[in-house]
Design a protein around this motif. Sequence first.
Motif, PDB file in Angstrom:
ATOM      1  N   ARG A  47     -11.082   3.514 -10.616  1.00  0.00           N
ATOM      2  CA  ARG A  47     -10.499   4.425 -11.606  1.00  0.00           C
ATOM      3  C   ARG A  47      -9.162   4.985 -11.136  1.00  0.00           C
ATOM      4  NH1 ARG A  47     -14.092   7.911 -15.324  1.00  0.00           N
ATOM      5  NH2 ARG A  47     -11.977   8.409 -15.833  1.00  0.00           N
ATOM      6  N   ILE A  48      -9.027   5.258  -9.850  1.00  0.00           N
ATOM      7  CA  ILE A  48      -7.794   5.848  -9.332  1.00  0.00           C
ATOM      8  C   ILE A  48      -6.710   4.791  -9.157  1.00  0.00           C
ATOM      9  CG2 ILE A  48      -6.737   7.003  -7.343  1.00  0.00           C
ATOM     10  CD1 ILE A  48      -9.485   8.365  -6.909  1.00  0.00           C
ATOM     11  N   ILE A  49      -7.066   3.669  -8.534  1.00  0.00           N
ATOM     12  CA  ILE A  49      -6.072   2.664  -8.167  1.00  0.00           C
ATOM     13  C   ILE A  49      -5.743   1.735  -9.324  1.00  0.00           C
ATOM     14  CG2 ILE A  49      -5.599   0.710  -6.642  1.00  0.00           C
ATOM     15  CD1 ILE A  49      -7.354   2.130  -4.535  1.00  0.00           C
ATOM     16  N   GLY A  50      -6.752   1.312 -10.059  1.00  0.00           N
ATOM     17  CA  GLY A  50      -6.512   0.353 -11.143  1.00  0.00           C
ATOM     18  C   GLY A  50      -6.003  -0.955 -10.575  1.00  0.00           C
ATOM     19  N   SER A  51      -4.859  -1.401 -11.051  1.00  0.00           N
ATOM     20  CA  SER A  51      -4.284  -2.670 -10.580  1.00  0.00           C
ATOM     21  C   SER A  51      -3.063  -2.451  -9.679  1.00  0.00           C
ATOM     22  CB  SER A  51      -3.904  -3.545 -11.776  1.00  0.00           C
ATOM     23  OG  SER A  51      -2.929  -2.879 -12.557  1.00  0.00           O
ATOM     24  N   GLN A  52      -2.866  -1.232  -9.209  1.00  0.00           N
ATOM     25  CA  GLN A  52      -1.724  -0.940  -8.341  1.00  0.00           C
ATOM     26  C   GLN A  52      -1.899  -1.598  -6.981  1.00  0.00           C
ATOM     27  OE1 GLN A  52      -0.580   3.208  -8.062  1.00  0.00           O
ATOM     28  NE2 GLN A  52      -1.787   3.658  -9.873  1.00  0.00           N
ATOM     29  N   VAL A  53      -0.780  -1.913  -6.366  1.00  0.00           N
ATOM     30  CA  VAL A  53      -0.783  -2.394  -4.989  1.00  0.00           C
ATOM     31  C   VAL A  53      -0.318  -1.231  -4.122  1.00  0.00           C
ATOM     32  CG1 VAL A  53       0.212  -4.046  -3.383  1.00  0.00           C
ATOM     33  CG2 VAL A  53      -0.284  -4.747  -5.718  1.00  0.00           C
ATOM     34  N   LEU A  54      -1.155  -0.852  -3.163  1.00  0.00           N
ATOM     35  CA  LEU A  54      -0.870   0.322  -2.341  1.00  0.00           C
ATOM     36  C   LEU A  54      -0.528  -0.072  -0.916  1.00  0.00           C
ATOM     37  CD1 LEU A  54      -3.917   2.520  -3.425  1.00  0.00           C
ATOM     38  CD2 LEU A  54      -1.615   2.569  -4.356  1.00  0.00           C
ATOM     39  N   THR A  55       0.231   0.805  -0.263  1.00  0.00           N
ATOM     40  CA  THR A  55       0.446   0.635   1.172  1.00  0.00           C
ATOM     41  C   THR A  55      -0.817   1.092   1.890  1.00  0.00           C
ATOM     42  OG1 THR A  55       1.307   2.862   1.498  1.00  0.00           O
ATOM     43  CG2 THR A  55       2.909   1.136   0.918  1.00  0.00           C
ATOM     44  N   PHE A  56      -0.906   0.808   3.176  1.00  0.00           N
ATOM     45  CA  PHE A  56      -2.068   1.224   3.944  1.00  0.00           C
ATOM     46  C   PHE A  56      -2.217   2.741   3.911  1.00  0.00           C
ATOM     47  CE2 PHE A  56      -3.876   2.831   7.899  1.00  0.00           C
ATOM     48  CZ  PHE A  56      -5.128   2.235   7.846  1.00  0.00           C
ATOM     49  N   GLU A  57      -1.119   3.460   4.068  1.00  0.00           N
ATOM     50  CA  GLU A  57      -1.177   4.918   4.097  1.00  0.00           C
ATOM     51  C   GLU A  57      -1.642   5.490   2.764  1.00  0.00           C
ATOM     52  OE1 GLU A  57       1.431   3.164   5.227  1.00  0.00           O
ATOM     53  OE2 GLU A  57       1.264   3.560   7.375  1.00  0.00           O
ATOM     54  N   GLU A  58      -1.144   4.916   1.665  1.00  0.00           N
ATOM     55  CA  GLU A  58      -1.562   5.381   0.339  1.00  0.00           C
ATOM     56  C   GLU A  58      -3.060   5.123   0.126  1.00  0.00           C
ATOM     57  OE1 GLU A  58       2.549   4.635  -2.199  1.00  0.00           O
ATOM     58  OE2 GLU A  58       1.149   2.990  -1.895  1.00  0.00           O
ATOM     59  N   PHE A  59      -3.503   3.915   0.484  1.00  0.00           N
ATOM     60  CA  PHE A  59      -4.921   3.582   0.322  1.00  0.00           C
ATOM     61  C   PHE A  59      -5.791   4.490   1.186  1.00  0.00           C
ATOM     62  CE2 PHE A  59      -8.714   1.118   1.522  1.00  0.00           C
ATOM     63  CZ  PHE A  59      -9.298   1.017   0.264  1.00  0.00           C
ATOM     64  N   TYR A  60      -5.356   4.726   2.416  1.00  0.00           N
ATOM     65  CA  TYR A  60      -6.122   5.572   3.327  1.00  0.00           C
ATOM     66  C   TYR A  60      -6.236   6.998   2.782  1.00  0.00           C
ATOM     67  CZ  TYR A  60      -7.745   7.635   7.689  1.00  0.00           C
ATOM     68  OH  TYR A  60      -8.482   8.307   8.628  1.00  0.00           O
ATOM     69  N   THR A  61      -5.146   7.513   2.218  1.00  0.00           N
ATOM     70  CA  THR A  61      -5.154   8.861   1.644  1.00  0.00           C
ATOM     71  C   THR A  61      -6.128   8.945   0.472  1.00  0.00           C
ATOM     72  OG1 THR A  61      -2.859   9.225   2.309  1.00  0.00           O
ATOM     73  CG2 THR A  61      -3.721  10.636   0.557  1.00  0.00           C
ATOM     74  N   ILE A  62      -6.070   7.961  -0.421  1.00  0.00           N
ATOM     75  CA  ILE A  62      -6.976   7.957  -1.575  1.00  0.00           C
ATOM     76  C   ILE A  62      -8.417   7.821  -1.128  1.00  0.00           C
ATOM     77  CG2 ILE A  62      -7.677   6.584  -3.591  1.00  0.00           C
ATOM     78  CD1 ILE A  62      -4.679   6.083  -4.084  1.00  0.00           C
TER      79      ILE A  62
END
Length: 106
Positions: A47-62
């Motif tokens: 629900r939060i990410i959807g189809s976005q591509v995140l950096t490691f830091e962004e993914f870790y924060t979420i």
Amino acid sequence: MLNRDSNSISNQLASRGITWKLNPPSGPHFGGIFESGIKSTKYHLKRIIGSQVLTFEEFYTILTKVEAMLNSRPLVELSSDPDEVDALTAGHFLIGRPLISLPEPV
């Protein structure tokens, strides 16, 4: 060497009465409560990410925020007392208080 270590660990566990009960790879429904936690985590991440591509830091924060939210769910039913807004959560066992707290009253 790995097999010998594996046998040694198995023997030590067996001597303590511990048995392994593994889930079959095609049967996640055998996992019970921990599979429910995995399902909740996946649901919120999708629900939060959807189809976005995140950096490691962004993914870790979420992922950290989702973890805090899931560990802040009440473990027992809430009190009917309106002055008692705090409920027992997994966060109480981890750090002694909820991971996500309510705003302080003015």
